[in-house]
Design a protein around this motif. Sequence first.
Motif, PDB file in Angstrom:
ATOM      1  N   SER A 123       0.831  -1.208   0.041  1.00 45.44           N
ATOM      2  CA  SER A 123      -0.033  -0.038  -0.223  1.00 45.44           C
ATOM      3  C   SER A 123       0.882   1.478  -0.163  1.00 45.44           C
ATOM      4  O   SER A 123       0.069   2.586  -0.036  1.00 45.44           O
ATOM      5  N   LEU A 128       3.224   1.621  -5.304  1.00 41.80           N
ATOM      6  CA  LEU A 128       1.916   1.751  -6.124  1.00 41.80           C
ATOM      7  C   LEU A 128       2.224   2.575  -7.426  1.00 41.80           C
ATOM      8  O   LEU A 128       1.417   2.534  -8.246  1.00 41.80           O
ATOM      9  N   GLN A 136      -4.266  -0.124  -7.360  1.00 44.89           N
ATOM     10  CA  GLN A 136      -3.998   0.452  -5.971  1.00 44.89           C
ATOM     11  C   GLN A 136      -4.971   0.434  -5.117  1.00 44.89           C
ATOM     12  O   GLN A 136      -4.591   0.102  -3.721  1.00 44.89           O
TER      13      GLN A 136
END
Length: 174
Positions: A123, A128, A136
């Motif tokens: 995360s 990402l 995402q």
Amino acid sequence: MKEYCEMKHGKKTIWKRMSAFLLAAVLMFGAMLQFPVTAEAASCKSLGKAALEATGGSGKLKYQTTKADEFGGFTIAEAEKVSSIVYLCDEKEVYSLCVAKASSKAKADELLKSLKAYKEHNSGSDYLSDYSSDEQKVFKNALCGKKGKYVWYIAMSASKSVNKKGQTALKKQL
């Protein structure tokens, strides 16, 4: 004659007591054998299947393995703590589902920490940048959990509620 009757009658009583004891022992032993079978009825494969059906994401997945060292959420040392695993993912390892059984509850706690770190890493903003906004969201809304010796990572949808459906289905199997 009276002594003979008492002796014969006494033997029957002893035989009845021994039979009752043996029967109780056999029943207890049978019950002990049956308990682990019912407790182990769930397998990583059946748990993964339940979560997959609940999320409806099977069409996205292209790869499946039962080797713990092939799942990116575990180091080699952590993979050794896994007694069984099923890991499914797409080509980019965005959409994924992992259910693992640790060799003990204490090791399951350690594996859960690893899964949480894996989710946090996935995360992170640096990681990402190579993924679309929908991908995402999949990483950010992934779920990690543990029950008994089982741990899981569910990233099957950009919607957290869909991932929760998978987790709920998995927990019902345990």
